[in-house]
Structure formats: structure tokens, C-alpha cells
Write an enzyme that holds these catalytic residues in place. Sequence first.
Site, short mmCIF file in Angstrom:
data_model
loop_
_atom_site.label_atom_id
_atom_site.label_comp_id
_atom_site.label_asym_id
_atom_site.label_seq_id
_atom_site.Cartn_x
_atom_site.Cartn_y
_atom_site.Cartn_z
N HIS A 32 -8.33 -18.36 9.49
CA HIS A 32 -8.69 -17.85 10.82
C HIS A 32 -7.47 -17.63 11.68
CE1 HIS A 32 -13.13 -19.22 10.49
NE2 HIS A 32 -12.95 -18.00 10.07
N GLU A 66 -17.18 -22.10 6.37
CA GLU A 66 -17.09 -23.27 5.47
C GLU A 66 -18.46 -23.94 5.33
OE1 GLU A 66 -14.05 -26.29 6.30
OE2 GLU A 66 -15.35 -27.77 5.34
N SER A 117 -11.64 -23.44 13.89
CA SER A 117 -12.35 -24.69 14.18
C SER A 117 -11.36 -25.82 14.47
CB SER A 117 -13.22 -25.02 12.97
OG SER A 117 -13.92 -26.18 13.18
#
Length: 310
Positions: free
Chosen positions: A41, A126, A223
Site C-alpha cells: 500500500h 489481507e 493499515s
Amino acid sequence: MRVVLAQPRGFCAGVVRAIEIVERSLERHGAPVYVRHEIVHNKHVVQGLRDQGAVFVEELDQVPNDAVTIFSAHGVSRTVEGDARARGLHVLDATCPLVAKVHVQGRQYAASGRTVILIGHAGHPEVEGTMGQIDGRVLLVQDEAGVAALDLPVDAPVAYVTQTTLSVDDTRGIIAALERRFSDIVGPDVRDICYATQNRQRAVRELCKQVDVLLIVGAANSSNSNRLREIGAECGVPSYLLASGNEFDASWVLGAATVGITAGASAPEAMVEHVINALRRLGPVDITTMDGLVERVEFRLPAELAGIPA
Ligand code: SF4
């Protein structure tokens, strides 16, 4: 202005491996290679690989037949694996070995007859991959309220596994709630949460003792970068997440004598430099790195790519 850099910060071994898989695949097979989902990301990483010939897609039906296809570090479900096999795609799997370990744990718990509870964030790739890797019933909980809402009897045999990039403290609270709720529950040691996540979170807690403001270099959809920002805020330090120096806002550091900088596991060091340069435009900066762990973890590449220069 003093700037203190977190140690460790930035790239983890899973991210380094995933990027190398794309680079070596391009070297070995030539462009284009197709990557399902952002490999990690981070837009700068993704753009850099795009410039070298990687094509990023969200779903396999966007990949032409016979193309080299790479699964991202977040992992994929068995359905995606099966679809790729059925299509005869040449797959290279960049799933982080620590995510793959969670898949194995979940499968083992399910095979022993337990309902598996995954602690994680809905919609994160995920989480989608992990839920789709475990046969049998998998329930997602995001917080302690989610534990209370689980529609299971108190004596149901259950097991939990966790998304790798959560805050250790958040996870601990949810696990404690699960243990209060169920009489027959098992789960991995919380130390099984990824080493890089733990180390970066611990470093941020230490760093917060020394700084007036915390800057977290990382993408808005990362995240683990978001968790670092939350930890900074929990420590009472104004904390800001920014992908690069372009997003820096001078008002954040107004009156601050010491600024701390950390970076999420998918944020390149070049972006930390970019943020430091944005601070330099306000005046001279004195940069130090806090004492901390030097990580030496490396994950092996898939056999067909070993020995090919990145
Ligand atoms: S943060 Fe941890 S689980 Fe995620 S890619 Fe990095 S090493 Fe793997």
C-alpha cells in the site's frame, strides 16, 4: 528544529520481498507483468514499478491469458488461487510469509473443528485473503462490540487469528473480550503478530516520550501506518499521517521544538527524506535517529527468481 527518526521504521522484510518479486519478474520475463492489487500500500512504490512495466489490476479477469501474474503481499483467497490455476496463469506469489503463516494457523484450527474468528478490518485485502484461505466457518470481528455480537454459544469451540498489522494493544483487548465470552478458546501467542508491526509500534511509543509532534510517513490506506498514527495520538502527541512532503502542513509543527518521524512498513525511506526536506524549508533541522532495534529479517524469494538481480 530537532528531528528524531524512529528506529526501526519503514520497509519490512515482507515489503522488500514483494517489491523484489516484481522487479526480478520484470527482469526475467520482461514487461508487462501483471500484479493483482497494489503490491504494497504505497503509491510511490506502485508508480515506480509501473514505470518499469508492471501493470496493476484489481481482479484476475483483467489479466490476459498466459501473462505472468503476481499476488500482492497481502495474500489472496483460495478462490483467486483456483481461478489463476484454471486460467493457466504463470503465478508468482508475493504473499508475505507471515501472512501465509496466519493462513496455515487458521486452517489448522478449522481442521480441528473450531469456528475461526479473525480479528481484523472488514474490506482490507489481507482480511479478505485470510477469510478465503480457511475452510469452514470464519467470523470477522473488528472490535470488542463485535465480540459481544457474535452469534455463538458460550461453549462453542472457537479459535482466533489476527490481521498482521493491527495494534498489539487493540488486539489484546479484543482477545481478552473473546476469552471472557468463550469457555473453549485457543489462539496463537500475541507475539505472533508480525515482528515489523510490533517493532514499529514499540519504537513509536518510545519516540513519543521525546517529541512534541509526530509525523508518520505512509499511505492513507496503509493499515500499519494508520495504527502508528493512532498510537502517537494515544500517547498524547499530535500525530499526522502523510504520504510525502507534498502533504506536509507547516501549521502542524508550529511551536514544536522536537519533531518525531516514523514510517509505515510500506513507506520508502525516500519519502522520509522528502518529508525532512519539507521541514528544512521552514529552517535548519538537526536530525538524530533514536536508539532502537536494527532488524535483520530477510524472507526467501520464490525459487525461480532467486539469483536474478533486482
Ligand atoms: S508488515 Fe509484517 S506481515 Fe505485513 S508484509 Fe511486513 S513483515 Fe509481512
